[in-house]
Motif scaffolding. Structure first.
Motif, PDB file in Angstrom:
ATOM      1  N   LEU A 276       0.829  -1.195   0.000  1.00  0.00           N
ATOM      2  CA  LEU A 276       0.000   0.000   0.000  1.00  0.00           C
ATOM      3  C   LEU A 276       0.866   1.247   0.000  1.00  0.00           C
ATOM      4  N   LEU A 277       0.508   2.214  -0.825  1.00  0.00           N
ATOM      5  CA  LEU A 277       1.174   3.515  -0.816  1.00  0.00           C
ATOM      6  C   LEU A 277       0.507   4.334   0.286  1.00  0.00           C
ATOM      7  N   GLN A 278       1.017   4.147   1.510  1.00  0.00           N
ATOM      8  CA  GLN A 278       0.310   4.674   2.668  1.00  0.00           C
ATOM      9  C   GLN A 278       1.287   4.961   3.801  1.00  0.00           C
ATOM     10  N   ASP A 279       1.072   6.083   4.482  1.00  0.00           N
ATOM     11  CA  ASP A 279       1.849   6.451   5.653  1.00  0.00           C
ATOM     12  C   ASP A 279       1.415   5.588   6.835  1.00  0.00           C
ATOM     13  N   TYR A 280       2.365   5.279   7.725  1.00  0.00           N
ATOM     14  CA  TYR A 280       2.031   4.450   8.890  1.00  0.00           C
ATOM     15  C   TYR A 280       0.917   5.069   9.732  1.00  0.00           C
ATOM     16  N   ARG A 281       0.794   6.395   9.722  1.00  0.00           N
ATOM     17  CA  ARG A 281      -0.234   7.068  10.519  1.00  0.00           C
ATOM     18  C   ARG A 281      -1.629   6.864   9.940  1.00  0.00           C
ATOM     19  N   GLU A 282      -1.695   6.448   8.692  1.00  0.00           N
ATOM     20  CA  GLU A 282      -2.983   6.234   8.028  1.00  0.00           C
ATOM     21  C   GLU A 282      -3.403   4.764   8.016  1.00  0.00           C
ATOM     22  N   ALA A 283      -2.552   3.889   8.553  1.00  0.00           N
ATOM     23  CA  ALA A 283      -2.807   2.452   8.468  1.00  0.00           C
ATOM     24  C   ALA A 283      -3.976   2.038   9.357  1.00  0.00           C
ATOM     25  N   GLU A 284      -4.709   1.036   8.887  1.00  0.00           N
ATOM     26  CA  GLU A 284      -5.844   0.502   9.632  1.00  0.00           C
ATOM     27  C   GLU A 284      -5.743  -1.017   9.676  1.00  0.00           C
ATOM     28  N   GLY A 285      -6.531  -1.609  10.572  1.00  0.00           N
ATOM     29  CA  GLY A 285      -6.583  -3.058  10.663  1.00  0.00           C
ATOM     30  C   GLY A 285      -5.947  -3.580  11.934  1.00  0.00           C
ATOM     31  N   GLU A 286      -5.969  -4.906  12.090  1.00  0.00           N
ATOM     32  CA  GLU A 286      -5.363  -5.583  13.231  1.00  0.00           C
ATOM     33  C   GLU A 286      -4.474  -6.703  12.722  1.00  0.00           C
ATOM     34  N   TYR A 287      -3.324  -6.855  13.353  1.00  0.00           N
ATOM     35  CA  TYR A 287      -2.327  -7.814  12.881  1.00  0.00           C
ATOM     36  C   TYR A 287      -1.730  -8.583  14.052  1.00  0.00           C
ATOM     37  N   ASP A 288      -1.245  -9.780  13.749  1.00  0.00           N
ATOM     38  CA  ASP A 288      -0.577 -10.599  14.762  1.00  0.00           C
ATOM     39  C   ASP A 288       0.837 -10.111  15.033  1.00  0.00           C
ATOM     40  N   ALA A 289       1.449  -9.505  14.004  1.00  0.00           N
ATOM     41  CA  ALA A 289       2.856  -9.113  14.113  1.00  0.00           C
ATOM     42  C   ALA A 289       3.118  -7.884  13.260  1.00  0.00           C
ATOM     43  N   ALA A 290       4.174  -7.179  13.624  1.00  0.00           N
ATOM     44  CA  ALA A 290       4.628  -6.009  12.862  1.00  0.00           C
ATOM     45  C   ALA A 290       6.144  -6.063  12.754  1.00  0.00           C
ATOM     46  N   PRO A 305       6.375   9.344  18.940  1.00  0.00           N
ATOM     47  CA  PRO A 305       5.169   8.862  19.629  1.00  0.00           C
ATOM     48  C   PRO A 305       4.093   8.366  18.654  1.00  0.00           C
ATOM     49  N   ASP A 306       3.884   9.078  17.548  1.00  0.00           N
ATOM     50  CA  ASP A 306       2.895   8.648  16.552  1.00  0.00           C
ATOM     51  C   ASP A 306       3.273   7.299  15.948  1.00  0.00           C
ATOM     52  N   TYR A 307       4.556   7.124  15.686  1.00  0.00           N
ATOM     53  CA  TYR A 307       5.053   5.887  15.083  1.00  0.00           C
ATOM     54  C   TYR A 307       4.776   4.692  15.994  1.00  0.00           C
ATOM     55  N   PHE A 308       5.167   4.823  17.251  1.00  0.00           N
ATOM     56  CA  PHE A 308       4.975   3.694  18.169  1.00  0.00           C
ATOM     57  C   PHE A 308       3.501   3.482  18.521  1.00  0.00           C
ATOM     58  N   ARG A 309       2.741   4.572  18.610  1.00  0.00           N
ATOM     59  CA  ARG A 309       1.303   4.419  18.853  1.00  0.00           C
ATOM     60  C   ARG A 309       0.635   3.687  17.690  1.00  0.00           C
ATOM     61  N   ALA A 310       1.096   3.953  16.474  1.00  0.00           N
ATOM     62  CA  ALA A 310       0.535   3.259  15.307  1.00  0.00           C
ATOM     63  C   ALA A 310       0.794   1.765  15.393  1.00  0.00           C
ATOM     64  N   VAL A 311       2.028   1.392  15.760  1.00  0.00           N
ATOM     65  CA  VAL A 311       2.339  -0.034  15.910  1.00  0.00           C
ATOM     66  C   VAL A 311       1.469  -0.656  16.998  1.00  0.00           C
ATOM     67  N   ASP A 312       1.349   0.024  18.128  1.00  0.00           N
ATOM     68  CA  ASP A 312       0.538  -0.466  19.241  1.00  0.00           C
ATOM     69  C   ASP A 312      -0.916  -0.655  18.806  1.00  0.00           C
ATOM     70  N   ARG A 313      -1.435   0.298  18.055  1.00  0.00           N
ATOM     71  CA  ARG A 313      -2.829   0.255  17.592  1.00  0.00           C
ATOM     72  C   ARG A 313      -3.055  -0.894  16.603  1.00  0.00           C
ATOM     73  N   LEU A 314      -2.069  -1.157  15.759  1.00  0.00           N
ATOM     74  CA  LEU A 314      -2.218  -2.176  14.717  1.00  0.00           C
ATOM     75  C   LEU A 314      -2.041  -3.596  15.252  1.00  0.00           C
ATOM     76  N   LEU A 315      -1.323  -3.744  16.363  1.00  0.00           N
ATOM     77  CA  LEU A 315      -1.060  -5.074  16.896  1.00  0.00           C
ATOM     78  C   LEU A 315      -2.217  -5.582  17.752  1.00  0.00           C
ATOM     79  N   ARG A 316      -2.547  -6.843  17.566  1.00  0.00           N
ATOM     80  CA  ARG A 316      -3.497  -7.495  18.453  1.00  0.00           C
ATOM     81  C   ARG A 316      -2.824  -7.764  19.809  1.00  0.00           C
ATOM     82  N   PRO A 317      -3.601  -7.951  20.861  1.00  0.00           N
ATOM     83  CA  PRO A 317      -3.015  -8.335  22.155  1.00  0.00           C
ATOM     84  C   PRO A 317      -2.153  -9.585  22.002  1.00  0.00           C
ATOM     85  N   GLY A 318      -0.986  -9.543  22.613  1.00  0.00           N
ATOM     86  CA  GLY A 318      -0.052 -10.652  22.503  1.00  0.00           C
ATOM     87  C   GLY A 318       0.810 -10.613  21.267  1.00  0.00           C
ATOM     88  N   GLY A 319       0.639  -9.568  20.440  1.00  0.00           N
ATOM     89  CA  GLY A 319       1.411  -9.456  19.205  1.00  0.00           C
ATOM     90  C   GLY A 319       2.867  -9.098  19.454  1.00  0.00           C
TER      91      GLY A 319
END
Length: 439
Positions: A276-290, A305-319
């Motif tokens: 996807l041609l997309q900035d990490y701040r625009e990413a959506e969804g849930e993932y097992d890993a990043a 802070p935005d970068y790490f919050r994006a990873v936190d938001r995209l990861l499922r619990p236990g990711g």
């Protein structure tokens, strides 16, 4: 629609900045040909330079026959060809002027990486402590136009990664991995025993070892839903898909996306990877890993802070999050984080190398993520850069055929040698972090 009166000055500043930045793929080097004039600063710079190099294990040669430094016959030599221009460039802006003087030939060296290593070993003490307190009054700050806003990040990435896919192909191995490889003793011994072996084959193996290690940190396997922040040219996404993962890879480089999709199709994993041609701040969804490999350096401190919050938001619990990052000592990061240097102007606008402490503090303050494991291998990056630099020089005729000029040749050589020196002496390091989100 006409700009408002308030927008006009801002737009004029932005336009002026755009005209002032180098455009290597267009052979545009604004203001580089003519050395700046500042007699007083040039005189101070000359005195400080002479004082700094007189105790270094190198040799500095000036046109009038002056020899400086303590280096013997085997020491790297710096030949100052145009001392007046050289010292004026240093005096006006030492962090940019030293590299610019090399670009235009004010000074030269046959062993550039070795020479810069000697400087890097003493970098923190080259300027007397009393003068270092004046840094914030004389150093340039990073331009507002190069902040990594959604628009600014795209422009910053475009200036480097969209230079030319063919350019990067000339010096990278066939995986097109533009980050540190991870060597092992077995491959190094085999290469030493067989000096005719293709060094790029050894580099390819080391790059795949690095990719596998990052994927292991993120626990990527069959059925894993993985998000990658920073596609590069697609090698990691392909490797993850070959493990049985389903991959969503994010990039803001149109050139890299095109090349990555071609690689993904050629490897037969297009059904398991989307780019996807997309900035990490625009990413959506849930993932097992990043995973993210040497992308955080381009984020900028303001947006960590935005970068790490994006990873936190995209990861499922236990990711799990596999992060590879160039790092530097925390005190050096704090001392240089607001300054604007040669690398910003010519190579990576808007970037800042974090420290391990900064990474951990941002995770702790802004996310539920925590570092579980870290592995450092900075000497491997020095070796990676050496191989890139030598291959770039060996294949210069191919690079020149792409339309790049001699100034670019010196710029790219300086960039690779300067980076190699930093890793050689430990001023820079690289690490892989295994980062976990609680269940």
């Amino acid at each position: 629609m006409r700009p408002s009166p308030q927008e006009t000055p801002r737009r004029l500043v932005a336009d002026a900045h755009a005209r002032a930045v180098p455009r290597p793929n267009e052979r545009s080097w604004p203001g580089l040909a003519v050395a700046p004039e500042s007699p007083l600063r040039a005189r101070v710079a000359e005195l400080l330079f002479r004082r700094a190099v007189r105790s270094l294990a190198l040799r500095v040669e000036l046109p009038d026959g002056t020899r400086l430094g303590t280096g013997g016959p085997d020491a790297p030599v710096m030949r100052v060809v145009r001392p007046r221009a050289f010292f004026h460039r240093l005096g006006v802006d030492v962090k940019i002027g030293f590299g610019e003087a090399y670009l235009v030939g004010d000074w030269t060296s046959d062993r550039l990486a070795d020479l810069l290593t000697v400087f890097a070993e003493r970098l923190a003490v080259l300027i007397p402590p009393r003068l270092q307190t004046l840094r914030r009054w004389v150093e340039r700050g990073q331009p507002v136009e190069e902040r990594n806003t959604l628009r600014g990040a795209r422009e910053n990435i475009h200036r480097h990664y969209d230079l030319s896919n063919e350019l990067f192909e000339t010096f990278l191995d066939e995986t097109m991995s533009y980050s540190s490889a991870l060597f092992d003793e077995t491959s190094a011994a085999a290469e030493f025993a067989h000096p005719d072996a293709d060094p790029m084959v050894v580099l390819r193996s080391a790059q795949l070892r690095k990719i596998d290690a990052v994927l292991d940190h993120a626990r990527v396997g069959p059925g894993t839903e993985l998000v990658e922040i920073g596609t590069g040219w697609g090698a990691l996404a392909v490797r993850a898909a070959q493990r049985g993962a389903r991959v969503t890879s994010l990039t803001i480089s149109a050139e890299q996306r095109r090349a990555a999709e071609e690689r993904i199709t050629a490897e037969g994993v297009a059904d398991r990877v989307r780019v996807l041609l997309q900035d990490y701040r625009e990413a959506e969804g849930e993932y097992d890993a990043a995973v993210s490999v040497e992308m955080i350096e381009a984020v900028g401190e303001r947006y960590w802070p935005d970068y790490f919050r994006a990873v936190d938001r995209l990861l499922r619990p236990g990711g799990r999050f596999g992060l590879q990052a160039i790092v530097m000592p925390h005190d050096r990061m704090l001392a240089t984080r607001h300054s604007y240097g040669w690398v910003h102007k010519y190579v990576f606008p808007g970037g800042l190398i974090p420290s391990t402490q900064a990474i951990e503090e941002n995770l702790r303050t802004h996310t539920a993520l925590r570092v579980r494991e870290a592995r450092y291998f900075g000497t491997d990056y020095a070796e990676t850069l050496r191989r890139w630099r030598e291959r770039f020089l060996d294949r210069w005729s191919d690079v020149a055929a792409l339309g790049f000029d001699q100034t670019f040749h010196r710029m790219w050589e300086f960039y690779l040698a300067y980076s190699e020196a930093g890793f050689r002496v430990g001023y820079l390091d690289v690490a892989q972090f295994s980062i976990a989100k609680p269940s």
